[in-house]
Design a protein around this motif. Structure first.
Motif, PDB file in Angstrom:
ATOM      1  N   GLY A 104     -44.452 -35.734  74.309  1.00 42.86           N
ATOM      2  CA  GLY A 104     -44.622 -36.615  75.421  1.00 42.86           C
ATOM      3  C   GLY A 104     -44.769 -38.101  75.173  1.00 42.86           C
ATOM      4  N   VAL A 105     -44.842 -38.948  76.100  1.00 42.91           N
ATOM      5  CA  VAL A 105     -44.855 -40.320  75.850  1.00 42.91           C
ATOM      6  C   VAL A 105     -46.157 -40.826  75.019  1.00 42.91           C
ATOM      7  N   TYR A 106     -47.255 -40.055  75.086  1.00 47.22           N
ATOM      8  CA  TYR A 106     -48.600 -40.617  74.551  1.00 47.22           C
ATOM      9  C   TYR A 106     -48.683 -39.780  73.095  1.00 47.22           C
ATOM     10  N   ILE A 107     -47.879 -39.149  72.782  1.00 47.44           N
ATOM     11  CA  ILE A 107     -47.816 -38.436  71.411  1.00 47.44           C
ATOM     12  C   ILE A 107     -47.056 -39.103  70.357  1.00 47.44           C
ATOM     13  N   ARG A 108     -47.690 -39.363  69.483  1.00 49.43           N
ATOM     14  CA  ARG A 108     -46.837 -40.097  68.281  1.00 49.43           C
ATOM     15  C   ARG A 108     -46.409 -38.991  67.313  1.00 49.43           C
ATOM     16  N   GLU A 109     -45.376 -38.173  67.652  1.00 50.92           N
ATOM     17  CA  GLU A 109     -44.505 -37.364  66.852  1.00 50.92           C
ATOM     18  C   GLU A 109     -43.171 -37.481  67.173  1.00 50.92           C
ATOM     19  N   GLY A 110     -42.277 -36.859  66.144  1.00 50.59           N
ATOM     20  CA  GLY A 110     -41.134 -36.962  66.306  1.00 50.59           C
ATOM     21  C   GLY A 110     -40.514 -35.614  67.311  1.00 50.59           C
ATOM     22  N   PRO A 111     -39.269 -35.752  67.343  1.00 53.34           N
ATOM     23  CA  PRO A 111     -38.908 -34.409  68.328  1.00 53.34           C
ATOM     24  C   PRO A 111     -38.674 -33.370  67.401  1.00 53.34           C
ATOM     25  N   ASN A 112     -38.816 -31.894  67.930  1.00 49.71           N
ATOM     26  CA  ASN A 112     -38.998 -30.788  66.958  1.00 49.71           C
ATOM     27  C   ASN A 112     -37.273 -30.221  67.418  1.00 49.71           C
ATOM     28  N   PHE A 113     -36.790 -29.551  66.724  1.00 46.47           N
ATOM     29  CA  PHE A 113     -35.481 -28.757  66.734  1.00 46.47           C
ATOM     30  C   PHE A 113     -35.621 -27.530  66.072  1.00 46.47           C
ATOM     31  N   GLY A 114     -34.726 -26.513  66.654  1.00 46.11           N
ATOM     32  CA  GLY A 114     -34.283 -25.360  65.929  1.00 46.11           C
ATOM     33  C   GLY A 114     -32.739 -25.034  66.454  1.00 46.11           C
ATOM     34  N   CYS A 115     -32.042 -24.555  65.616  1.00 44.58           N
ATOM     35  CA  CYS A 115     -30.788 -23.613  66.098  1.00 44.58           C
ATOM     36  C   CYS A 115     -30.426 -22.870  65.031  1.00 44.58           C
ATOM     37  N   ASN A 116     -29.383 -21.930  65.676  1.00 44.06           N
ATOM     38  CA  ASN A 116     -29.073 -20.722  64.687  1.00 44.06           C
ATOM     39  C   ASN A 116     -27.333 -20.598  65.301  1.00 44.06           C
ATOM     40  N   LEU A 117     -26.784 -19.974  64.117  1.00 41.96           N
ATOM     41  CA  LEU A 117     -25.358 -19.832  64.434  1.00 41.96           C
ATOM     42  C   LEU A 117     -25.004 -18.671  63.745  1.00 41.96           C
ATOM     43  N   ASN A 118     -24.283 -17.672  64.273  1.00 47.69           N
ATOM     44  CA  ASN A 118     -23.652 -16.444  63.840  1.00 47.69           C
ATOM     45  C   ASN A 118     -22.348 -16.328  64.073  1.00 47.69           C
ATOM     46  N   THR A 119     -21.469 -16.044  63.217  1.00 52.78           N
ATOM     47  CA  THR A 119     -20.158 -15.862  63.459  1.00 52.78           C
ATOM     48  C   THR A 119     -19.562 -15.202  62.253  1.00 52.78           C
ATOM     49  N   SER A 120     -18.206 -14.629  62.803  1.00 55.67           N
ATOM     50  CA  SER A 120     -17.310 -14.022  61.844  1.00 55.67           C
ATOM     51  C   SER A 120     -15.826 -14.632  61.716  1.00 55.67           C
ATOM     52  N   ILE A 121     -15.612 -15.144  60.142  1.00 53.82           N
ATOM     53  CA  ILE A 121     -14.323 -15.859  60.278  1.00 53.82           C
ATOM     54  C   ILE A 121     -13.116 -15.098  59.836  1.00 53.82           C
ATOM     55  N   LEU A 122     -12.139 -15.082  60.358  1.00 56.19           N
ATOM     56  CA  LEU A 122     -10.738 -14.897  60.188  1.00 56.19           C
ATOM     57  C   LEU A 122      -9.876 -15.772  59.862  1.00 56.19           C
TER      58      LEU A 122
END
Length: 187
Positions: free
Chosen positions: A72-90
């Protein structure tokens, strides 16, 4: 504000009291989910006007998910993020000697990538952010012929000639424009 009119990405996160007024802070979240059964990229050498295939890479059963949460606007902390990727390459390369696609990767290359950034969980008193990155990979088994190396080497040399000629042509045009500009100022 009535909670029923808020979008799904906005919800009350805390209520602060400041100078006798209640201030409500909202969190915003952006979520992204992507699933692709097959994505193929083919690299060709067309510098001499002959579309000669070099290699192709195919990502199979790719699943990506990610979320960014802005406090929120009045909270002094940076953004949080999370991501995941799964693949098979040929991957395959084009063997001009046999005029067939041959396996560049002899077995599918499995990759999993996870990343996150959030407040540190070991100490509740700490306001430090913690970042984690995790990459898991199966072994990458490669097989190719000398024709593949010759084709990639030829394409690399052609690219060097092409980019050098393009750079020289650009410099000549820029120099000509500068000279024309000087002549206009003098007249």
């Amino acid at each position: 504000e009535d909670e029923s009119t808020q979008t799904p990405s906005e919800h009350p996160s805390n209520i602060s009291v400041h100078a006798g007024k209640q201030l409500q802070s909202t969190r915003r979240a952006i979520k992204l989910k992507l699933t692709s059964p097959e994505t193929t990229i083919t690299v060709t050498n067309d510098f001499q006007g002959l579309d000669e295939a070099l290699f192709k890479i195919c990502a199979m059963n790719t699943v990506f998910g990610g979320e960014i949460t802005y406090p929120g606007v009045y909270i002094r902390e940076g953004p949080n993020f999370g991501c995941n990727l799964n693949t098979s390459i040929l991957a395959d390369y084009f063997d001009a000697a046999s005029n067939r696609w041959e396996n560049l990767l002899t077995t599918p290359w499995e990759l999993t990538f996870n990343a996150s950034r959030s407040p540190e969980t070991r100490s509740r008193a700490s306001k430090r952010m913690s970042s984690t990155f995790d990459i898991e990979s199966s072994e990458c088994r490669i097989s190719f012929s000398e024709h593949f190396l010759v084709n990639v080497g030829a394409a690399s040399r052609m690219w060097s000639v092409y980019s050098g000629a393009t750079k020289k042509a650009t410099e000549l045009v820029e120099e000509s424009v500068k000279e024309d500009s000087k002549k206009r100022r003098l007249s």
